[in-house]
Design a protein around this motif. Sequence first.
Motif, short mmCIF file in Angstrom:
data_model
loop_
_atom_site.label_atom_id
_atom_site.label_comp_id
_atom_site.label_asym_id
_atom_site.label_seq_id
_atom_site.Cartn_x
_atom_site.Cartn_y
_atom_site.Cartn_z
N ASN A 49 0.82 -1.21 0.00
CA ASN A 49 0.00 0.00 0.00
C ASN A 49 0.85 1.27 0.00
N GLY A 50 2.12 1.12 0.40
CA GLY A 50 3.02 2.26 0.39
C GLY A 50 3.35 2.75 -1.01
N MET A 51 3.00 1.95 -2.04
CA MET A 51 3.24 2.38 -3.41
C MET A 51 2.50 3.67 -3.76
N VAL A 52 1.40 3.92 -3.06
CA VAL A 52 0.65 5.16 -3.29
C VAL A 52 1.52 6.37 -3.02
N ALA A 53 2.46 6.23 -2.08
CA ALA A 53 3.36 7.35 -1.77
C ALA A 53 4.15 7.77 -2.99
N ALA A 54 4.59 6.80 -3.79
CA ALA A 54 5.36 7.13 -4.99
C ALA A 54 4.51 7.89 -5.99
N VAL A 55 3.26 7.46 -6.17
CA VAL A 55 2.37 8.12 -7.12
C VAL A 55 2.11 9.57 -6.70
N VAL A 56 1.82 9.78 -5.43
CA VAL A 56 1.55 11.13 -4.93
C VAL A 56 2.80 11.99 -5.02
N ALA A 57 3.96 11.41 -4.72
CA ALA A 57 5.21 12.17 -4.79
C ALA A 57 5.48 12.64 -6.22
N ILE A 58 5.27 11.74 -7.17
CA ILE A 58 5.50 12.10 -8.58
C ILE A 58 4.59 13.25 -9.00
N ASN A 59 3.32 13.16 -8.68
CA ASN A 59 2.39 14.22 -9.06
C ASN A 59 2.65 15.51 -8.31
N SER A 60 3.12 15.42 -7.07
CA SER A 60 3.41 16.62 -6.29
C SER A 60 4.59 17.39 -6.85
N VAL A 61 5.52 16.68 -7.49
CA VAL A 61 6.68 17.36 -8.08
C VAL A 61 6.39 17.85 -9.49
N THR A 62 5.75 17.00 -10.29
CA THR A 62 5.61 17.30 -11.72
C THR A 62 4.35 18.08 -12.09
N ALA A 63 3.28 17.91 -11.33
CA ALA A 63 2.00 18.53 -11.72
C ALA A 63 1.75 19.86 -11.03
N VAL A 64 2.52 20.18 -9.99
CA VAL A 64 2.31 21.44 -9.26
C VAL A 64 3.13 22.52 -9.96
N ASN A 65 2.47 23.43 -10.65
CA ASN A 65 3.15 24.46 -11.44
C ASN A 65 2.49 25.82 -11.27
N ASP A 66 2.20 26.20 -10.03
CA ASP A 66 1.61 27.51 -9.78
C ASP A 66 2.61 28.62 -10.11
N ALA A 67 2.11 29.84 -10.21
CA ALA A 67 2.93 30.95 -10.68
C ALA A 67 4.01 31.35 -9.67
N THR A 68 3.71 31.30 -8.38
CA THR A 68 4.67 31.73 -7.36
C THR A 68 5.04 30.56 -6.46
N GLU A 69 6.18 30.69 -5.81
CA GLU A 69 6.62 29.62 -4.91
C GLU A 69 5.67 29.45 -3.73
N ARG A 70 5.14 30.55 -3.25
CA ARG A 70 4.19 30.45 -2.13
C ARG A 70 2.97 29.62 -2.52
N GLU A 71 2.45 29.86 -3.71
CA GLU A 71 1.30 29.09 -4.18
C GLU A 71 1.68 27.63 -4.43
N ARG A 72 2.88 27.39 -4.93
CA ARG A 72 3.33 26.01 -5.14
C ARG A 72 3.45 25.26 -3.81
N ARG A 73 3.94 25.92 -2.80
CA ARG A 73 4.03 25.29 -1.48
C ARG A 73 2.64 24.92 -0.96
N ARG A 74 1.72 25.86 -1.10
CA ARG A 74 0.36 25.62 -0.60
C ARG A 74 -0.30 24.47 -1.35
N THR A 75 -0.15 24.44 -2.66
CA THR A 75 -0.74 23.36 -3.45
C THR A 75 -0.16 22.01 -3.06
N THR A 76 1.16 21.96 -2.87
CA THR A 76 1.80 20.69 -2.48
C THR A 76 1.27 20.18 -1.15
#
Length: 740
Positions: A49-76
């Motif tokens: 079940n820990g495999m879900v961690a890998a999927v969420v980690a990948i999306n948290s790095v690659t799919a989070v592309n907000d305009a500012t770093e503050r917004e990227r932190r919040r989205t993550t």
Amino acid sequence: MVSEWWNRFLASDPALRRLRNAARTTLAVAFALIVAMGALWLLHRPVTNGMVAAVVAINSVTAVNDATERERRRTTLLIPVPAAISLALATSTAGLPVLHVALFLPVVFAATYIRRFGSRYFAFGMVAFMGYFFAMFLRPQLPQLPDLLWAAVCGAGSAFLLRFVLLRDDPRGVLERGRRTLRAQVQALLHEVRALAQQPDSERRRKRLRHRSVRLNETARMLESAVSDLDELGEAGRELLRRRILGVELTAENLLTPLMRVLDHPSGGTAVPQAVAELLAVVRSDASEVRAAARSLADRIERDGVRAAPGAATAVADGDGSRTTRDGSVELAMAIRRLGAALAELTAAYGDLGRVAPRTGDADGTAGEDAGQSSREERDAADRDRDDQDRDRGEQEETGLRRPEVRAAVQATCAAAMAIVFGQLVSPNRWYWAVITAFVVFISANSRGELLVRAWQRTAGTMLGVVAGVLVASRITGDPAAELLVILCCVFAAFYLAGVSYAGMTFFITTMLGALYAVLGTFDVSVLGVRLAETAIGASAGVLAATVVLPTRTRRLVRDNAEDFLLRLRDLLRSTGTAVSAGDCGEGLREGVREVDDALDSSLSSARPLLAYRMPSRRSALDRSLTVLTGCAYAARNLAAVLPPAVDMLDGDTRERLAELLWAMAETAESMTQEATQSTREARESAQSWADDLRDLAESLPQDPTSLHRTLATLDRLRGLLDDLAEETGLGSTRERAPA
């Protein structure tokens, strides 16, 4: 040789962004798996079940592309919320197969539709879909839901740690790496110049040179965006850096015109490659040395002549029987001098870029912190107002199924439904592979042509990945260390290639699945065979949905993007005319140029399927039109360099005439769009009249070229390109045509 290949590597990855993102993704996955699986192992819970961690980690790095770093932190930090919702839906309905499958369609629709609300919701949609999909892959029971939620938190937490703490993007670091990349791009451009000089008749070499020019523009735009994040500099300091970047870009691009004159000169003979090589050898020296070398070469060519090309009409016989072209030698010498001047300007700009950026408090960087902050706040407010107006206008024009987000959501849902039906015919247990293919081919695909290309690339990558996955899994099954190492290597390679080759990314993801099945103890050759069949079904479903359900024609998208480019160019010319009339031509011109560049990039991207997968006879007209658009953007960049000095030297009456010319050219660009208020012919005649008026005025100035002469030459070039575009594409009659 080593430095040349190193420059090519740097040029292929501006500021090493792909390398850093791939490293972040891989390390985040490794850290998430260690923490999540380690805790589950200590608690004697199912570690898979820990495999879900890998999927969420990948999306948290690659799919989070907000305009500012503050917004990227919040989205993550918020990423676990949509992941938890989808995981809860999937696990709570696992005992009800019909409902379990049926819920997948609303998840697909919602994950696609919510992208309309911005970058944050794009990330939420991706992680929600992947959470539901992976729950089907792992098939957990409801009592295991806390394990999945723990894994999701670990994935987002590890991504946050790697992206914002351990491997965070420092603006100064990005700027320095970007400088090195820009230098590498210039060196790569000069390498192509040298290669073309050796083979001047090679069309392939000429295309590669044009490609290098495009990559140089992309790097400059990326670097300018990094400059905007340097808050410790005053506004004047940031503007100085932007001017230096634009200066390197323009001087490198302006090098190409005199180069082609030298290479295409009929009297060049064997002297051209030697002359170009000698000039390039001193490019890294002082600009004065480059000019001196060019003068020496030109004088030698005028004095000694050059070997005549076969059939040269101006040849005369020398005493030693050699054939030289005296008149051609003079013309070639002049071309060499122009090329030397262009290389000298590039050398000077190249040296300026290498200097240390102005510090806070420096003479050229102190606009006053309060004034700089006020200027930035005012500009940001203006940008927000313009974005709000554009959004309101878009909402008024497009509603319901006419909205791109709604159309994409409906298409993706229909494709997923077809994938479910046909996928279950192949494998009742693994049909969800068809659904994920049908879903992801719609990501970043704005037309059916783009979707067809992505579907083909995903199928081809999967086909090769199945073979590699079988070979890899057969070798590493039973060796946990090797299995984990292969998974991490495949993750790194997949996301390093993500921005370059979709087929390559798919290849490594499919190879990784072989290792993943080995970890789960369920590897079988037939499993990857089913994966290939389901991928083909999902890709076919996506293509069918894009073709039949609310299709968006690629040519229509290309035309819309071309009109958007013309409107951006209109806005640039219109605002520049207003600034010239007021006697001020500052930062707004440069920002408008970059908006034109962005619109050009959208036009080129949308046309890529038509250019790459059609017969040459079918794509020649489109290729010519895009070449004209590229020329317009190039002329606009040159205008940003030559216009400000001209405005400073002109009197009020001349500035008004120049502003009238800019406004008339803005009307010419607008006349080829749906927003036209007058005919293209009327706008062109008005622009021609003001250009003639200014040219008569310029003739009374000294013969040596002034900033006004250079400005008029640039505007004449842009005006001619707009005329060519109207005649080439017939966009001037767009408003009389019925929508396609």
